[in-house]
Design a protein around this motif. Sequence first.
Motif, PDB file in Angstrom:
ATOM      1  N   TYR A   1      -2.753   4.077 -16.191  1.00  0.00           N
ATOM      2  CA  TYR A   1      -2.986   2.671 -16.594  1.00  0.00           C
ATOM      3  C   TYR A   1      -3.726   2.692 -17.778  1.00  0.00           C
ATOM      4  O   TYR A   1      -3.807   4.004 -18.448  1.00  0.00           O
ATOM      5  CB  TYR A   1      -3.867   2.162 -15.852  1.00  0.00           C
ATOM      6  CG  TYR A   1      -5.240   2.664 -15.296  1.00  0.00           C
ATOM      7  CD1 TYR A   1      -6.388   2.353 -16.350  1.00  0.00           C
ATOM      8  CD2 TYR A   1      -5.240   3.404 -14.189  1.00  0.00           C
ATOM      9  CE1 TYR A   1      -7.484   3.084 -15.965  1.00  0.00           C
ATOM     10  CE2 TYR A   1      -6.660   4.132 -13.742  1.00  0.00           C
ATOM     11  CZ  TYR A   1      -7.902   3.718 -14.755  1.00  0.00           C
ATOM     12  OH  TYR A   1      -8.878   4.289 -14.440  1.00  0.00           O
TER      13      TYR A   1
ATOM     14  N   ARG B   1      -2.429  10.537 -17.553  1.00  0.00           N
ATOM     15  CA  ARG B   1      -3.153  10.948 -16.328  1.00  0.00           C
ATOM     16  C   ARG B   1      -3.620   9.868 -15.297  1.00  0.00           C
ATOM     17  O   ARG B   1      -3.435  10.213 -14.114  1.00  0.00           O
ATOM     18  CB  ARG B   1      -4.350  11.808 -16.896  1.00  0.00           C
ATOM     19  CG  ARG B   1      -5.076  12.733 -15.808  1.00  0.00           C
ATOM     20  CD  ARG B   1      -6.212  13.364 -16.440  1.00  0.00           C
ATOM     21  NE  ARG B   1      -7.094  12.643 -17.345  1.00  0.00           N
ATOM     22  CZ  ARG B   1      -8.145  11.976 -16.684  1.00  0.00           C
ATOM     23  NH1 ARG B   1      -8.547  12.212 -15.697  1.00  0.00           N
ATOM     24  NH2 ARG B   1      -8.961  11.299 -17.405  1.00  0.00           N
ATOM     25  N   LEU B   2      -4.132   8.939 -15.956  1.00  0.00           N
ATOM     26  CA  LEU B   2      -4.719   7.646 -15.112  1.00  0.00           C
ATOM     27  C   LEU B   2      -3.593   6.940 -14.665  1.00  0.00           C
ATOM     28  O   LEU B   2      -3.799   6.385 -13.681  1.00  0.00           O
ATOM     29  CB  LEU B   2      -5.761   6.999 -16.033  1.00  0.00           C
ATOM     30  CG  LEU B   2      -7.109   7.573 -16.476  1.00  0.00           C
ATOM     31  CD1 LEU B   2      -7.679   6.758 -17.589  1.00  0.00           C
ATOM     32  CD2 LEU B   2      -7.830   8.194 -15.166  1.00  0.00           C
TER      33      LEU B   2
ATOM     34  N   ASP C   1      -0.941  -1.222 -19.546  1.00  0.00           N
ATOM     35  CA  ASP C   1      -1.893  -1.796 -18.968  1.00  0.00           C
ATOM     36  C   ASP C   1      -1.568  -3.369 -19.070  1.00  0.00           C
ATOM     37  O   ASP C   1      -0.789  -3.771 -19.844  1.00  0.00           O
ATOM     38  CB  ASP C   1      -3.238  -1.435 -19.462  1.00  0.00           C
ATOM     39  CG  ASP C   1      -4.579  -1.915 -18.333  1.00  0.00           C
ATOM     40  OD1 ASP C   1      -4.364  -2.228 -17.312  1.00  0.00           O
ATOM     41  OD2 ASP C   1      -5.671  -1.376 -18.949  1.00  0.00           O
ATOM     42  N   TYR C   2      -2.351  -4.208 -18.202  1.00  0.00           N
ATOM     43  CA  TYR C   2      -2.388  -5.825 -18.165  1.00  0.00           C
ATOM     44  C   TYR C   2      -2.946  -6.055 -19.693  1.00  0.00           C
ATOM     45  O   TYR C   2      -3.736  -5.160 -20.028  1.00  0.00           O
ATOM     46  CB  TYR C   2      -2.825  -6.277 -17.208  1.00  0.00           C
ATOM     47  CG  TYR C   2      -4.230  -5.939 -16.826  1.00  0.00           C
ATOM     48  CD1 TYR C   2      -5.515  -6.357 -17.408  1.00  0.00           C
ATOM     49  CD2 TYR C   2      -4.519  -4.942 -15.788  1.00  0.00           C
ATOM     50  CE1 TYR C   2      -6.660  -5.955 -16.973  1.00  0.00           C
ATOM     51  CE2 TYR C   2      -5.865  -4.415 -15.182  1.00  0.00           C
ATOM     52  CZ  TYR C   2      -6.810  -5.096 -15.992  1.00  0.00           C
ATOM     53  OH  TYR C   2      -8.128  -4.519 -15.793  1.00  0.00           O
TER      54      TYR C   2
ATOM     55  N   ILE D   1      -1.198  -9.294 -10.918  1.00  0.00           N
ATOM     56  CA  ILE D   1      -1.101  -9.161 -12.465  1.00  0.00           C
ATOM     57  C   ILE D   1      -0.400  -7.969 -12.791  1.00  0.00           C
ATOM     58  O   ILE D   1      -0.749  -7.368 -13.965  1.00  0.00           O
ATOM     59  CB  ILE D   1      -2.835  -9.083 -13.243  1.00  0.00           C
ATOM     60  CG1 ILE D   1      -3.554  -8.063 -12.228  1.00  0.00           C
ATOM     61  CG2 ILE D   1      -3.453 -10.499 -13.131  1.00  0.00           C
ATOM     62  CD1 ILE D   1      -4.303  -6.971 -13.065  1.00  0.00           C
ATOM     63  N   THR D   2       0.203  -7.319 -11.894  1.00  0.00           N
ATOM     64  CA  THR D   2       1.152  -6.407 -11.905  1.00  0.00           C
ATOM     65  C   THR D   2       2.693  -6.561 -12.064  1.00  0.00           C
ATOM     66  O   THR D   2       2.988  -7.358 -10.900  1.00  0.00           O
ATOM     67  CB  THR D   2       0.645  -5.272 -11.164  1.00  0.00           C
ATOM     68  OG1 THR D   2      -0.630  -4.663 -11.511  1.00  0.00           O
ATOM     69  CG2 THR D   2       1.770  -4.110 -10.819  1.00  0.00           C
TER      70      THR D   2
ATOM     71  N   TYR E   1       2.689  -0.012 -14.013  1.00  0.00           N
ATOM     72  CA  TYR E   1       1.944   1.289 -13.912  1.00  0.00           C
ATOM     73  C   TYR E   1       2.684   2.532 -14.386  1.00  0.00           C
ATOM     74  O   TYR E   1       3.919   2.534 -14.553  1.00  0.00           O
ATOM     75  CB  TYR E   1       2.238   1.492 -12.076  1.00  0.00           C
ATOM     76  CG  TYR E   1       1.442   2.887 -11.631  1.00  0.00           C
ATOM     77  CD1 TYR E   1      -0.030   3.286 -11.715  1.00  0.00           C
ATOM     78  CD2 TYR E   1       2.190   3.765 -10.787  1.00  0.00           C
ATOM     79  CE1 TYR E   1      -0.505   4.197 -11.294  1.00  0.00           C
ATOM     80  CE2 TYR E   1       1.671   4.730 -10.446  1.00  0.00           C
ATOM     81  CZ  TYR E   1       0.398   5.197 -10.402  1.00  0.00           C
ATOM     82  OH  TYR E   1      -0.350   6.200  -9.935  1.00  0.00           O
TER      83      TYR E   1
ATOM     84  N   ALA F   1       0.719  -5.703 -15.624  1.00  0.00           N
ATOM     85  CA  ALA F   1       0.716  -4.113 -15.768  1.00  0.00           C
ATOM     86  C   ALA F   1       1.755  -3.694 -15.314  1.00  0.00           C
ATOM     87  O   ALA F   1       2.407  -4.295 -14.619  1.00  0.00           O
ATOM     88  CB  ALA F   1      -0.635  -3.642 -15.093  1.00  0.00           C
TER      89      ALA F   1
ATOM     90  N   GLY G   1       4.664   3.605  -8.336  1.00  0.00           N
ATOM     91  CA  GLY G   1       3.432   3.123  -7.690  1.00  0.00           C
ATOM     92  C   GLY G   1       3.747   2.366  -6.604  1.00  0.00           C
ATOM     93  O   GLY G   1       4.804   2.328  -5.841  1.00  0.00           O
ATOM     94  N   PRO G   2       2.733   1.573  -5.993  1.00  0.00           N
ATOM     95  CA  PRO G   2       3.133   0.813  -4.866  1.00  0.00           C
ATOM     96  C   PRO G   2       4.009  -0.292  -4.731  1.00  0.00           C
ATOM     97  O   PRO G   2       4.253  -0.649  -5.962  1.00  0.00           O
ATOM     98  CB  PRO G   2       1.442   0.339  -4.557  1.00  0.00           C
ATOM     99  CG  PRO G   2       1.089   0.090  -5.720  1.00  0.00           C
ATOM    100  CD  PRO G   2       1.550   1.284  -6.594  1.00  0.00           C
ATOM    101  N   ARG G   3       4.716  -0.801  -3.782  1.00  0.00           N
ATOM    102  CA  ARG G   3       5.909  -1.670  -3.894  1.00  0.00           C
ATOM    103  C   ARG G   3       5.765  -2.802  -3.204  1.00  0.00           C
ATOM    104  O   ARG G   3       6.796  -3.561  -3.048  1.00  0.00           O
ATOM    105  CB  ARG G   3       7.122  -0.811  -3.501  1.00  0.00           C
ATOM    106  CG  ARG G   3       7.373   0.449  -4.045  1.00  0.00           C
ATOM    107  CD  ARG G   3       8.785   1.034  -3.798  1.00  0.00           C
ATOM    108  NE  ARG G   3       8.719   1.389  -2.249  1.00  0.00           N
ATOM    109  CZ  ARG G   3       8.296   2.508  -1.754  1.00  0.00           C
ATOM    110  NH1 ARG G   3       7.881   3.498  -2.460  1.00  0.00           N
ATOM    111  NH2 ARG G   3       8.622   2.587  -0.423  1.00  0.00           N
TER     112      ARG G   3
ATOM    113  N   PHE H   1       3.371  -8.833  -8.286  1.00  0.00           N
ATOM    114  CA  PHE H   1       2.147  -8.856  -7.446  1.00  0.00           C
ATOM    115  C   PHE H   1       0.830  -9.273  -8.321  1.00  0.00           C
ATOM    116  O   PHE H   1       0.354  -8.301  -9.222  1.00  0.00           O
ATOM    117  CB  PHE H   1       2.010  -7.669  -6.635  1.00  0.00           C
ATOM    118  CG  PHE H   1       0.906  -7.634  -5.410  1.00  0.00           C
ATOM    119  CD1 PHE H   1       1.065  -7.798  -4.272  1.00  0.00           C
ATOM    120  CD2 PHE H   1      -0.596  -7.779  -6.007  1.00  0.00           C
ATOM    121  CE1 PHE H   1       0.164  -7.829  -3.252  1.00  0.00           C
ATOM    122  CE2 PHE H   1      -1.542  -7.715  -4.884  1.00  0.00           C
ATOM    123  CZ  PHE H   1      -1.060  -7.555  -3.641  1.00  0.00           C
TER     124      PHE H   1
END
Lengths: 260, 296
Positions: B296, B293-294, B240-241, B27-28, B236, B234, B178-180, B25
């Motif tokens: 990314y 923790r973040l 990161d990207y 850049i991920t 998750y 990226a 993460g989101p799918r 999706f």
Amino acid sequence: MATATAAFTTSELMVVAGARELHDGELAFVGLGIPQVAAALAQRTHAPGLVVLNEIGLADPRPIEFGVGNADPRHWYGASFMGSFSDVMGYLLARGLVDVGFLGALEVDAFGNANATEVRREDGSTRRFGGGGGSNDIASLARSTVVIVRHERRKLVERLEHLTNPGSLDGAGARTRAGLPGDGTRSVLTDKCVFGVDPSSGRLVVRSVHPGITADELRASTGFPIDLAPDLPTTAPPTREELELIREVIDPDRRYTRSF
Amino acid sequence: MTKLVPLGEAAALIHDGDHVALGGFSITRNTIALVHELVRRKVRGLTISACVLGIEADLLIGAGCVERLVYSGGSLDRFGQLGRVNEAVERKAIAFEYMSGLALTFRYAAGALGLPYMPIRSMLGSDLLPPLVAAGVAREERDPFGGGPLVLVRALVPDVAVVHAQVADADGNARVLGPRWDNDEAVAAARSVIVIAEEVVDAEEIRRLPELTLVPSFRTSALVHLPYAAHPTAVYRRYDYDADHLRLYAEATRSQRAFDDYVDRYVRSTDHASYLAAIGGEAKLASLAADSRLGY
């Protein structure tokens, strides 16, 4: 104009006008940039219960820095829910639970319909952009839509190159006849004014003019005829508290609020 | 039974003319290493589909691997546009079906459920619908139970879905964090699935948290264990990207000539290891490591 706008930038005014479009307790899709800053401001002022959705499949993020788009994990930070496209675009949006979509556009017409697909180059060829993604779903299925667009004649047009995202289609009642739920575009926010929609015609009407913008300037930069009431209100300026939140908390690097 | 294979063996499961559902999706979580391999193998005539396209689609189209595109949007987010995708669509150099994101997801969902179509209210009254009707992949009908107009979108059954996962076991159970986006439906609709995983763990680890499994092993045809296989996009909770490389790619994809130079340098003359060396090696990759923790 200099005196009227000296204390804030046009983009700050747009953020504040955008924030006032978002209400406490609403579920909202908000686009990148000014809509996102507006949502963050609304959450910190009058709408602490505003829930932001991201079409990638998540809800209620609490980002602590700006990313580059929906796919940037910076915009996912702090979310209360992660799932799929179907979860947010289907079970929330298609189900009719989303109150408002706050979307950008390449072009907007007099009925608040928007183009998110392609524009015509000066040589007549088509310039394709990435595509609308889920924006048609949002404009079709959310209870209402707020559109943000740069106020130029080539962007506020009589006829769209591509009607990607329905507003009022061709007039009052047209959405219902087409089978679309919701009210469509309820306001269009530009760098010169805020349009509302006349419910009897489905057409955009100027609701307020930004400080320092003249009627002639507004007519000259709008590609469709507009009626301007003689006593048009001025768009309410940001309060000191709103400016402090924008400048010190939400967008301290002035990424989206320096100028429009 | 192990599904672990080298990258080349997984890529060989994708044949000329196949329909491939891409898992990224924007850049991920793009399956970059697999796409590089398809470009090196000069695969031709593909149909590719994805809700929101990223570099994987742009690379395949720019390299001439694609005949048909099924999509709703795509970009490099703030880094720029997918130059090869947009130019191919502008010039009608490839066939394309352009629809709303939910419409495409529902087309996968129909395929996943073994149904011929799904009804949807998106796209009614818009310019998206007529070309889809003309292409025979959508129809406007009235709700037979007495409601109003609906769009029926035709089922989509990809030959192969490719998906990048953070973690898998050797059997091919793949966990995505993460989101799918449209991964669930695309994977369930496809005839086979290729998983590229950052890390391969014991089966016990997958069975400890099975609710995180996106692809169960019995759907997986091949599993490739390849760290950083999604670079420069990226992943998750992993990395990161790579903003530097995305800027470089965004510039390259503005013209076919610059794109061809990019592909010569970073794709055709490399394998995954030498690609990672070319983009900056271990120092660059270390700089992309996600903060736990973040995410990314």
